[in-house]
Design a protein around this motif. Structure first.
Motif, PDB file in Angstrom:
ATOM      1  N   GLU A  67       0.832  -1.211   0.000  1.00 22.33           N
ATOM      2  CA  GLU A  67       0.000   0.000   0.000  1.00 22.33           C
ATOM      3  C   GLU A  67       0.862   1.255   0.000  1.00 22.33           C
ATOM      4  O   GLU A  67       0.560   2.231  -0.705  1.00 22.33           O
ATOM      5  CB  GLU A  67      -0.919  -0.022   1.225  1.00 22.33           C
ATOM      6  CG  GLU A  67      -1.938   1.111   1.251  1.00 22.33           C
ATOM      7  CD  GLU A  67      -2.880   1.018   2.427  1.00 22.33           C
ATOM      8  OE1 GLU A  67      -3.589   2.000   2.693  1.00 22.33           O
ATOM      9  OE2 GLU A  67      -2.896  -0.039   3.092  1.00 22.33           O
ATOM     10  N   ASN A 108       0.432   3.775  -3.111  1.00 28.59           N
ATOM     11  CA  ASN A 108      -0.223   5.064  -2.864  1.00 28.59           C
ATOM     12  C   ASN A 108       0.596   6.233  -3.405  1.00 28.59           C
ATOM     13  O   ASN A 108       1.814   6.178  -3.489  1.00 28.59           O
ATOM     14  CB  ASN A 108      -0.443   5.262  -1.363  1.00 28.59           C
ATOM     15  CG  ASN A 108      -1.594   4.412  -0.840  1.00 28.59           C
ATOM     16  OD1 ASN A 108      -2.308   3.793  -1.626  1.00 28.59           O
ATOM     17  ND2 ASN A 108      -1.758   4.373   0.462  1.00 28.59           N
ATOM     18  N   ASP A 148      -1.805  11.354  -1.427  1.00 27.34           N
ATOM     19  CA  ASP A 148      -2.688  10.611  -0.539  1.00 27.34           C
ATOM     20  C   ASP A 148      -2.028  10.389   0.816  1.00 27.34           C
ATOM     21  O   ASP A 148      -2.673  10.469   1.865  1.00 27.34           O
ATOM     22  CB  ASP A 148      -3.058   9.261  -1.157  1.00 27.34           C
ATOM     23  CG  ASP A 148      -3.869   9.416  -2.432  1.00 27.34           C
ATOM     24  OD1 ASP A 148      -4.595  10.430  -2.541  1.00 27.34           O
ATOM     25  OD2 ASP A 148      -3.756   8.553  -3.311  1.00 27.34           O
ATOM     26  N   ASP A 194      -3.335  11.891   4.394  1.00 31.69           N
ATOM     27  CA  ASP A 194      -3.636  11.043   5.542  1.00 31.69           C
ATOM     28  C   ASP A 194      -2.844  11.449   6.775  1.00 31.69           C
ATOM     29  O   ASP A 194      -3.216  11.105   7.905  1.00 31.69           O
ATOM     30  CB  ASP A 194      -3.324   9.576   5.210  1.00 31.69           C
ATOM     31  CG  ASP A 194      -4.294   9.005   4.188  1.00 31.69           C
ATOM     32  OD1 ASP A 194      -5.394   9.569   4.034  1.00 31.69           O
ATOM     33  OD2 ASP A 194      -3.938   8.005   3.531  1.00 31.69           O
ATOM     34  N   LYS A 239      -7.603   5.154  -5.617  1.00 31.14           N
ATOM     35  CA  LYS A 239      -6.877   5.118  -4.346  1.00 31.14           C
ATOM     36  C   LYS A 239      -5.398   4.841  -4.558  1.00 31.14           C
ATOM     37  O   LYS A 239      -4.533   5.427  -3.896  1.00 31.14           O
ATOM     38  CB  LYS A 239      -7.494   4.060  -3.438  1.00 31.14           C
ATOM     39  CG  LYS A 239      -6.904   4.041  -2.034  1.00 31.14           C
ATOM     40  CD  LYS A 239      -7.614   3.030  -1.158  1.00 31.14           C
ATOM     41  CE  LYS A 239      -7.041   3.033   0.253  1.00 31.14           C
ATOM     42  NZ  LYS A 239      -7.705   2.035   1.116  1.00 31.14           N
ATOM     43  N   SER A 240      -5.084   3.910  -5.473  1.00 24.08           N
ATOM     44  CA  SER A 240      -3.682   3.590  -5.748  1.00 24.08           C
ATOM     45  C   SER A 240      -3.573   2.991  -7.140  1.00 24.08           C
ATOM     46  O   SER A 240      -4.548   2.516  -7.719  1.00 24.08           O
ATOM     47  CB  SER A 240      -3.125   2.610  -4.706  1.00 24.08           C
ATOM     48  OG  SER A 240      -3.782   1.366  -4.800  1.00 24.08           O
ATOM     49  N   GLU A 265      -6.790   0.697  -7.849  1.00 22.66           N
ATOM     50  CA  GLU A 265      -7.656   0.415  -6.711  1.00 22.66           C
ATOM     51  C   GLU A 265      -8.642   1.572  -6.567  1.00 22.66           C
ATOM     52  O   GLU A 265      -8.246   2.729  -6.383  1.00 22.66           O
ATOM     53  CB  GLU A 265      -6.835   0.236  -5.433  1.00 22.66           C
ATOM     54  CG  GLU A 265      -7.693  -0.185  -4.255  1.00 22.66           C
ATOM     55  CD  GLU A 265      -6.876  -0.448  -2.999  1.00 22.66           C
ATOM     56  OE1 GLU A 265      -7.479  -0.767  -1.963  1.00 22.66           O
ATOM     57  OE2 GLU A 265      -5.642  -0.336  -3.078  1.00 22.66           O
ATOM     58  N   ASP A 273     -12.185   3.376  -4.841  1.00 22.53           N
ATOM     59  CA  ASP A 273     -12.917   3.331  -3.568  1.00 22.53           C
ATOM     60  C   ASP A 273     -14.163   4.213  -3.528  1.00 22.53           C
ATOM     61  O   ASP A 273     -14.892   4.185  -2.540  1.00 22.53           O
ATOM     62  CB  ASP A 273     -11.983   3.687  -2.411  1.00 22.53           C
ATOM     63  CG  ASP A 273     -11.463   5.116  -2.493  1.00 22.53           C
ATOM     64  OD1 ASP A 273     -11.695   5.782  -3.517  1.00 22.53           O
ATOM     65  OD2 ASP A 273     -10.811   5.552  -1.524  1.00 22.53           O
TER      66      ASP A 273
END
Length: 715
Positions: A573, A577, A581, A585, A660-661, A675, A677
């Protein structure tokens, strides 16, 4: 009650441990009771050995007594008149823990993080006779299975860095077998000869007393009355000079000579071994913690070797010039075969294979730390999908101590991960960050204005979506400790978690073109030998805190594939990523926020049934992954900048998805995996451009223009 009792003809020994029940239960929970077994051996004179009152059979497995980081008081009450008694460890610090008073020798043993085979040695005098007693056993770990996990750690380390796991002057040792390949480190030489030296000395003495020899012919001149036999070649000469008693006749006589190839080899091997032993002995004596007992033994061995080397026997033996062919005498003859075998063993490398020779390794905490570094490097390599050829190993071993090695630190241990010539990540072992710009084991641009910080493992991932060449820094610290167990899950030590907070607050980035300090570390994570069901581990507090504050822990132990996958997925991940992102986070300082640049949209076909199906799942609130061929995307598209995916189904688009990635999957062909979401419905359908225009990126305004410029149809 005494934990271990040894009844000997000369004494009774008692071994105690006040906290043994708690230690046993801890080890039982971590390793399993069936793995807490040890093999006990002892020298002659023992009448009985009991553990908690239960008899132990010599050479057979029984429940273990000794564990790491535990204190064991030892009492030896002598039955006979003893004038002197002492503990016989090679470490003087251990011997100093024992005192002898009024026929009683008392002290305590603590093995710290040393696990493996060990011996308790006693030296005492009765009627001017010096006696020795040895009790052999295994020291087990309370956190890992010594019989399986330790061997796996050693194998993994030795595969990457041969000889790195070895050490010297430890309280425990391990069995090993000389190997036929590889280099022969001096530590192996010393360890092998320690087990062979008495047999070698005995063999040398046997040869000197009863050497092999050969008959050697030489010419002499003798009168007729001195001839023992008349050779055929002088019969005529003898008849001719029979009336001349003073006449001398030239004849050849045979005498026994010690100057044989085998004796020359003995002279060479003895000299070579004596010089090597004396050289290593001087280096070992320089260690402060060497006990007088060990120094005395080494002095006696050097004197014995020198005395043998000066024996008059060798005056008639010539110089060894090598073995032109195999010698049956060296391979089979009594004495010679032992000397030849020892000499061959001292030239070989080693293999940890439960052999008869002793080899000491680094303590388990250090081994675990090195093993974690290797495991993280393997995970990063696998998740990046690169081969060994794409990794640049700057890491090297450096000499430490008498003749052992340690892994280089900081810049000396860097591993670079590249793909198509582009640097993707780097991994560094044990860098030391200080306020000095030129610290040779630090990392470039990382400084600590206060006190030095030294994390175990530093992972830096290159992310170009915010700033070209930008690196995101993550710290891992290996701790060979378990704090407790909550709901069936082992927990990491609290002080280790606190250390991660300190690292993140203490280590800064400093661009030397300017003087401004910037926050550097994104997250910090403990690696510890914990256990637990993966589903329960995922719900543990130290795992949930990673999502909340990016500080937490991962259980990592040999052969635990399920919990290792938690770390694998997490690193995957981090790699997949985008930096934006990750920064979004991260928790900013109060009053600050991270602002992302203008997002890009990717317009791409989703014609196959698999992608159509997973998008239906996403609309129903299920996260999913969209994959496509690398050839389906134009070369000018920067995948790292893509924030939204616009799928085109049957030449129409009706919504878009948050990305997302983005990951690349290497198989039969290179594929791109997104990915997703979130789903955003346009509320209407738009006729898309022709197939040729798909696989392109656009800005939000370009996307709006696309919607406005095409025919709107009812959904």
């Amino acid at each position: 009650m005494d934990l271990l009792t040894i009844r000997h003809e000369d004494f009774t020994m008692y071994v105690e441990c006040s906290k043994f029940e708690g230690i046993w239960n801890k080890a039982k929970g971590n390793v399993g009771e069936e793995n807490l077994l040890s093999t006990y051996t002892w020298s002659d004179g023992v009448e009985a050995v009991e553990r908690n009152g239960e008899p132990i059979v010599k050479g057979e497995k029984a429940p273990a007594v000794f564990f790491d980081n535990a204190e064991y008081p030892v009492w030896v009450d002598f039955n006979k008149e003893v004038t002197h008694a002492q503990f016989g460890s090679m470490l003087q610090s251990d011997n100093e823990r024992f005192t002898f008073r009024k026929s009683t020798l008392a002290g305590f043993i603590n093995y710290g993080n040393d696990i493996g085979k060990s011996e308790l040695n006693l030296i005492y005098k009765i009627d001017k006779e010096t006696k020795r007693f040895t009790l052999g056993y295994e020291v087990l770990s309370t956190k890992l299975n010594y019989h399986e996990h330790w061997r796996k750690i050693i194998e993994d380390i030795e595969q990457e860095y041969r000889m790195l796991s070895l050490d010297y002057m430890k309280r425990t040792f391990h069995g090993f077998t000389p190997d036929t390949t590889g280099e022969t480190p001096e530590l192996i030489w010393w360890s092998v000869f320690a087990g062979e030296q008495q047999k070698f000395i005995k063999a040398c003495r046997n040869i000197i007393e009863r050497p092999r020899h050969r008959l050697h012919g030489y010419e002499v001149y003798l009168r007729a009355d001195k001839l023992k036999r008349v050779p055929a070649n002088i019969e005529n000469e003898l008849a001719e000079h029979r009336r001349e008693p003073a006449h001398l006749y030239r004849v050849e006589e045979q005498i026994q000579s010690n100057d044989t190839q085998e004796n020359r080899f003995l002279k060479y091997a003895l000299g070579q071994i004596t010089e090597k032993y004396e050289s290593l002995k001087k280096r070992i004596e320089a260690i402060k913690n060497v006990s007088p007992v060990m120094k005395k033994d080494m002095d006696e061995m050097v004197d014995t070797l020198k005395h043998l080397r000066r024996n008059p026997f060798f005056r008639t033996v010539g110089r060894f010039k090598g073995l032109n062919q195999e010698s049956l005498v060296l391979q089979r003859a009594t004495g010679y075969s032992q000397v030849y075998t020892t000499w061959n063993l001292l030239r070989r490398a080693y293999s940890l294979n439960d052999g008869i020779y002793r080899l000491q390794s680094k303590d388990i905490a250090t081994l675990y730390e090195i093993w974690c570094f290797i495991e993280v490097s393997h995970i990063v390599r696998d998740q990046l999908g690169i081969s060994m050829e794409d990794m640049e190993h700057r890491n090297r071993m450096e000499m430490s101590g008498v003749f052992t090695w340690e892994l280089g630190k900081g810049e000396h241990s860097r591993i670079l991960f590249r793909k198509d010539g582009v640097e993707l990540a780097e991994l560094v072992y044990n860098p030391k960050h200080t306020d000095k710009d030129n610290e040779n084991i630090s990392m470039e641009n990382l400084v600590v204005p206060t006190v030095p910080q030294k994390p175990d493992i530093v992972l830096q991932l290159r992310k170009d979506d915010v700033q070209k060449g930008m690196k995101m820094t993550y710290l891992f610290d290996a701790k060979y400790r378990i704090d407790g167990n909550v709901n069936g899950v082992d927990t990491p030590p609290n002080d280790a978690i606190n250390q991660m907070h300190r690292y993140r607050d203490a280590i800064y980035y400093k661009d030397y073109d300017g003087s401004q300090l910037k926050k550097e570390v994104i997250g910090g994570y403990i690696l510890f030998p914990g256990d637990g069901a993966p589903l329960d581990v995922a719900k543990a507090r130290f795992q949930r805190s990673i999502d909340e504050v990016n500080i937490g822990a991962f259980p990592l132990r040999p052969k635990d594939v399920d919990n290792r996958k938690l770390l694998e997925d997490f690193i995957a991940e981090l790699i997949g990523n985008r930096a934006t992102d990750m920064l979004s986070d991260a928790i900013p300082q109060k009053g600050l926020f991270y602002q992302e640049g203008e997002p890009l949209y990717l317009l791409i076909s989703a014609s196959n049934q698999y992608n159509v199906g997973i998008m239906a799942d996403l609309k129903n609130g299920l996260p999913c992954k969209f994959s496509c061929s690398h050839q389906g995307i134009r070369e000018d598209v920067d995948l790292r900048q893509i924030r939204y995916l616009i799928p085109v189904l049957n030449q129409k688009l009706s919504g878009y998805y948050a990305v997302k990635s983005v990951n690349t999957k290497v198989g039969e062909s290179l594929r791109i995996e997104f990915e997703l979401d979130q789903y955003k419905d346009l509320g209407f359908a738009v006729n898309a451009a022709t197939q040729d225009s798909l696989g392109v990126s656009m800005t939000y305004m370009e996307f709006v223009g696309l919607c406005n410029s095409h025919v709107v149809t009812e959904k």
